[in-house]
Design an enzyme around this catalytic site. Structure first.
Site, mmCIF file in Angstrom:
data_model
loop_
_atom_site.group_PDB
_atom_site.id
_atom_site.type_symbol
_atom_site.label_atom_id
_atom_site.label_comp_id
_atom_site.label_asym_id
_atom_site.label_seq_id
_atom_site.Cartn_x
_atom_site.Cartn_y
_atom_site.Cartn_z
ATOM 1 N N ASN A 42 0.838 -1.202 0.000
ATOM 2 C CA ASN A 42 0.000 0.000 0.000
ATOM 3 C C ASN A 42 0.871 1.249 0.000
ATOM 4 O OD1 ASN A 42 0.609 -0.805 2.712
ATOM 5 N ND2 ASN A 42 -1.075 0.400 3.523
ATOM 6 N N ILE A 43 0.418 2.223 -0.766
ATOM 7 C CA ILE A 43 1.127 3.499 -0.886
ATOM 8 C C ILE A 43 0.114 4.595 -0.589
ATOM 9 C CG2 ILE A 43 2.401 5.040 -2.407
ATOM 10 C CD1 ILE A 43 3.424 2.592 -3.910
ATOM 11 N N GLU A 44 0.319 5.255 0.550
ATOM 12 C CA GLU A 44 -0.640 6.254 1.008
ATOM 13 C C GLU A 44 -0.224 7.655 0.548
ATOM 14 O OE1 GLU A 44 -1.028 5.595 5.250
ATOM 15 O OE2 GLU A 44 -2.229 3.784 4.884
ATOM 16 N N CYS A 53 -4.189 0.576 -2.469
ATOM 17 C CA CYS A 53 -3.989 -0.672 -1.726
ATOM 18 C C CYS A 53 -2.871 -1.521 -2.347
ATOM 19 C CB CYS A 53 -5.270 -1.500 -1.730
ATOM 20 S SG CYS A 53 -6.647 -0.768 -0.838
ATOM 21 N N GLU A 55 -2.903 -4.705 -3.007
ATOM 22 C CA GLU A 55 -3.383 -5.628 -4.046
ATOM 23 C C GLU A 55 -3.433 -4.946 -5.399
ATOM 24 O OE1 GLU A 55 -4.692 -4.917 -1.101
ATOM 25 O OE2 GLU A 55 -5.990 -6.513 -0.343
ATOM 26 N N CYS A 86 -10.159 -5.341 0.454
ATOM 27 C CA CYS A 86 -11.314 -4.439 0.454
ATOM 28 C C CYS A 86 -12.156 -4.685 -0.801
ATOM 29 C CB CYS A 86 -10.841 -2.980 0.513
ATOM 30 S SG CYS A 86 -10.203 -2.345 -1.043
ATOM 31 N N CYS A 89 -10.609 -3.754 -4.169
ATOM 32 C CA CYS A 89 -9.585 -4.720 -4.611
ATOM 33 C C CYS A 89 -10.227 -6.029 -5.073
ATOM 34 C CB CYS A 89 -8.574 -4.969 -3.501
ATOM 35 S SG CYS A 89 -7.502 -3.532 -3.247
HETATM 36 N N1 THU Z 1 -5.328 -1.503 2.437
HETATM 37 C C1 THU Z 1 -4.761 -2.331 1.525
HETATM 38 O O1 THU Z 1 -3.610 -2.131 1.104
HETATM 39 N N2 THU Z 1 -5.488 -3.376 1.081
HETATM 40 C C2 THU Z 1 -6.762 -3.658 1.466
HETATM 41 O O2 THU Z 1 -7.370 -4.569 0.921
HETATM 42 C C3 THU Z 1 -7.390 -2.892 2.542
HETATM 43 C C4 THU Z 1 -6.666 -1.679 2.973
HETATM 44 C C5 THU Z 1 -4.560 -0.336 2.906
HETATM 45 C C6 THU Z 1 -5.116 0.980 2.488
HETATM 46 C C7 THU Z 1 -4.554 1.901 3.548
HETATM 47 O O3 THU Z 1 -3.250 2.285 3.143
HETATM 48 C C8 THU Z 1 -4.442 1.024 4.774
HETATM 49 O O4 THU Z 1 -4.540 -0.320 4.307
HETATM 50 C C9 THU Z 1 -5.517 1.261 5.821
HETATM 51 O O5 THU Z 1 -6.779 1.207 5.262
#
Ligand code: THU
Length: 130
Positions: A42-44, A53, A55, A86, A89
């Protein structure tokens, strides 16, 4: 690559996550039908809604390399029980697989195996478009 090794790749990818806002690091690894493996994390973003996300980043890497059919998706988090992808994804996995194996794992070594159709029954698909 075995399912166990795919989970290991997802665990290694998790170390690359950029998650300074949630501090919730996620790693993913996908296995394409031709056997190639692609990773993502994940890259915020400071503009939270732009976060991507793990995935979907792994799937983007696969598609950009020409791998459009995914056979398995591994996701590693710190959660127990292991977290599932999620909804966004799940729909993205559906775009590039018929019924991918999903390996949901955590840092404690728990692995839950399921399938995309178990998590996203009756998925909307492109072949339903007019
Ligand atoms: N996140 C994912 O990378 N994959 C998911 O299926 C659910 C959530 C990440 C998004 C965000 O960076 C962090 O988890 C918290 O929601």
């Amino acid at each position: 690559m075995s399912n166990d090794d795919l989970v290991s790749q997802a665990r290694a990818a998790r170390a690359l996550a950029y998650a300074p806002y949630s501090n919730y690091r996620v790693g993913a690894a996908v296995r394409a039908r031709d056997g190639r493996i692609f990773i993502g994390a994940n890259i915020e973003n400071a503009s939270y809604g732009l976060s991507v996300c793990a995935e979907r980043n792994a799937i983007a890497a696969a598609v950009l390399a020409g791998a459009r059919e995914l056979q398995a998706v591994a996701v590693v988090t710190e959660s127990s029980p292991p977290a599932a992808p999620c909804g966004m994804c799940r729909q993205t996995i559906a775009e590039f697989s018929r019924d991918a194996i999903l390996l949901l794992a955590n840092e404690a070594g728990e692995v839950v195996q399921t399938t995309l159709t178990a998590l996203l029954p009756l998925a909307f698909r492109g072949d339903q478009l007019p």
